[in-house]
Design a protein around this motif. Structure first.
Motif, PDB file in Angstrom:
ATOM      1  N   SER A 113      96.410  21.375 107.710  1.00  0.00           N
ATOM      2  CA  SER A 113      95.760  20.024 107.428  1.00  0.00           C
ATOM      3  C   SER A 113      94.368  20.210 106.795  1.00  0.00           C
ATOM      4  CB  SER A 113      95.758  19.244 108.644  1.00  0.00           C
ATOM      5  OG  SER A 113      94.668  20.032 109.576  1.00  0.00           O
ATOM      6  N   VAL A 222      93.429  15.239 108.406  1.00  0.00           N
ATOM      7  CA  VAL A 222      94.862  14.968 107.927  1.00  0.00           C
ATOM      8  C   VAL A 222      94.884  15.184 106.482  1.00  0.00           C
ATOM      9  CG1 VAL A 222      94.510  12.736 107.735  1.00  0.00           C
ATOM     10  CG2 VAL A 222      96.776  13.501 108.213  1.00  0.00           C
ATOM     11  N   ASP A 223      95.912  15.766 106.172  1.00  0.00           N
ATOM     12  CA  ASP A 223      96.214  16.072 104.574  1.00  0.00           C
ATOM     13  C   ASP A 223      96.797  14.929 103.905  1.00  0.00           C
ATOM     14  OD1 ASP A 223      97.426  16.856 102.198  1.00  0.00           O
ATOM     15  OD2 ASP A 223      98.366  18.716 102.985  1.00  0.00           O
ATOM     16  N   MET A 225      98.111  14.588 101.252  1.00  0.00           N
ATOM     17  CA  MET A 225      99.472  14.799 100.463  1.00  0.00           C
ATOM     18  C   MET A 225     100.675  14.792 101.381  1.00  0.00           C
ATOM     19  SD  MET A 225      98.347  16.525  97.402  1.00  0.00           S
ATOM     20  CE  MET A 225      99.311  18.221  97.227  1.00  0.00           C
ATOM     21  N   GLN A 226     100.412  14.677 102.585  1.00  0.00           N
ATOM     22  CA  GLN A 226     101.509  14.424 103.484  1.00  0.00           C
ATOM     23  C   GLN A 226     102.120  13.100 103.392  1.00  0.00           C
ATOM     24  OE1 GLN A 226     100.811  15.519 107.635  1.00  0.00           O
ATOM     25  NE2 GLN A 226     102.059  17.408 106.804  1.00  0.00           N
ATOM     26  N   ASP A 229     104.141  10.959 106.501  1.00  0.00           N
ATOM     27  CA  ASP A 229     104.000  11.993 107.766  1.00  0.00           C
ATOM     28  C   ASP A 229     102.713  11.829 108.309  1.00  0.00           C
ATOM     29  OD1 ASP A 229     106.698  12.701 107.673  1.00  0.00           O
ATOM     30  OD2 ASP A 229     106.430  14.727 106.822  1.00  0.00           O
ATOM     31  N   ALA A 230     101.815  11.815 107.299  1.00  0.00           N
ATOM     32  CA  ALA A 230     100.393  11.868 107.700  1.00  0.00           C
ATOM     33  C   ALA A 230     100.022  10.705 108.897  1.00  0.00           C
ATOM     34  CB  ALA A 230      99.293  11.848 106.511  1.00  0.00           C
ATOM     35  N   THR A 233     101.637  11.390 112.058  1.00  0.00           N
ATOM     36  CA  THR A 233     100.671  12.466 112.833  1.00  0.00           C
ATOM     37  C   THR A 233      99.364  11.650 113.518  1.00  0.00           C
ATOM     38  OG1 THR A 233     101.511  14.143 111.159  1.00  0.00           O
ATOM     39  CG2 THR A 233      99.625  14.679 112.318  1.00  0.00           C
ATOM     40  N   LYS A 250      92.227  16.991 100.705  1.00  0.00           N
ATOM     41  CA  LYS A 250      93.345  17.122  99.464  1.00  0.00           C
ATOM     42  C   LYS A 250      93.249  15.865  98.830  1.00  0.00           C
ATOM     43  CE  LYS A 250      95.417  20.664 102.376  1.00  0.00           C
ATOM     44  NZ  LYS A 250      96.562  21.415 102.704  1.00  0.00           N
ATOM     45  N   ALA A 259      98.519   7.319 102.014  1.00  0.00           N
ATOM     46  CA  ALA A 259      98.127   7.780 103.444  1.00  0.00           C
ATOM     47  C   ALA A 259      96.445   7.545 103.407  1.00  0.00           C
ATOM     48  CB  ALA A 259      98.385   9.276 103.580  1.00  0.00           C
TER      49      ALA A 259
END
Ligand code: GDP
Length: 297
Positions: A113, A222-223, A225-226, A229-230, A233, A250, A259
């Protein structure tokens, strides 16, 4: 940011249309909001977030403030701008270090992350503010992670508290606390292990570390780009740990930016910083209003 290019383009289209209207009917407003809704969903903003946002804008767009305005199109745009800002948190939420020293910052998040990079970036910021900073890692599952932080600390000329994979994370926590107190550190940045997915052992471990360290800041990294999903999470971490803030990394990536727009609403925690490059100077305080302005153009 590249991440918001599509969304920006779409929203700017809507804005241009609205601006052109001398008069606004309910149909005009409904059309515009439909477009905004589509744009947000395509940007991967979480559905409940989109729904709340649209409901909020709609209510205000049908109110007197807009209908009695001399420039109703402009007034709707203003409402969208304000609501977008509110969605991301209103004001910049600063790092809180008001603890009896050392102030502990606990870093949480999945592997990859950007926890380790962000730990170093934070250390750099705090060092520039003349704080005496100590970095340490309890990622005993990946020797490379400890090495990575040691190397970053060295390049920044920030102190690193040694740990190794034979130790328990709790032992590292107890030792670093003791060391930091004896050597009068202002801040300890405590990097933790991240797994590829959320698992019970990981959550139990970080919870135990939280209890031991009693951090003034527990930052969830937290990324962005996810995508969706981010958000999942973020929700899981938020339910396990009393998070004090989020670092969204990112943002320079080219995934869809949903996100970034959802995480505040979903966790209820402020985004304190954003990561905008791989480099150690690529961390910025997050300003919701500025971000909204950038997105809306
Ligand atoms: P950790 O496993 O959570 O400690 O993640 P790392 O700090 O090792 O970061 C994982 C990868 O993401 C590394 O290649 C970092 O250079 C990269 N990274 C971290 N933050 C950012 C960011 O804000 N922008 C970009 N482009 N890359 C980042």
């Amino acid at each position: 940011y590249k991440m918001f290019e599509n969304l920006s383009g779409r929203l700017q289209g809507v804005i241009k249309n609205l601006r052109g209207q001398a008069r606004l009917t309910e149909d005009n407003i409904a059309d515009a909001l439909r477009e905004v809704r589509m744009a947000l969903l395509e940007a991967d903003v979480a559905l409940p977030v989109v729904k709340d946002f649209i409901a909020q804008v709609k209510e205000r767009a049908q109110g007197r403030e807009v209908l009695q305005s001399l420039t109703p199109g402009q007034a709707v745009i203003q409402v969208v701008h304000e609501e977008l800002t509110k969605l991301m948190g209103t004001d910049n939420a600063a790092l809180n270090l008001a603890a009896v020293p050392p102030a502990i910052i606990l870093m949480a998040g999945l592997q990859g992350s950007g926890k380790t990079t962000t730990s170093a970036k934070l250390a750099r910021l705090l060092k520039a503010q003349k704080k005496k900073v100590l970095l340490t890692s309890a990622d005993i599952y990946r020797p490379a992670a400890i090495e990575q932080l040691r190397t970053l600390a060295k390049s920044l000329d920030v102190d690193f508290f040694e740990s190794d994979i034979s130790q328990k994370p709790e032992t590292i926590a107890t030792n670093v606390l003791d060391h930091a107190k004896r050597h009068f550190y202002d801040v300890v940045i405590f990097d933790t292990a991240g797994r590829l997915g959320i698992d019970e052992a990981m959550m139990a471990e970080i919870k135990a570390l939280h209890t031991l360290l009693n951090p003034i800041e527990t930052l969830f990294v937290v990324d962005a780009m996810q995508g969706q999903d981010a958000i999942n999470t973020a929700r899981a971490f938020g339910e396990t740990l009393p998070l004090t803030g989020v670092v969204l990394t990112k943002l320079d990536g080219d995934a869809r930016g949903g996100a970034a727009l959802s995480v505040r609403h979903i966790t209820g925690k402020p985004i304190k910083f954003i990561g905008v490059s791989e480099k150690v100077d690529g961390l910025e305080p997050f300003h919701p209003e500025r971000m909204a302005s950038r997105i809306l153009g």
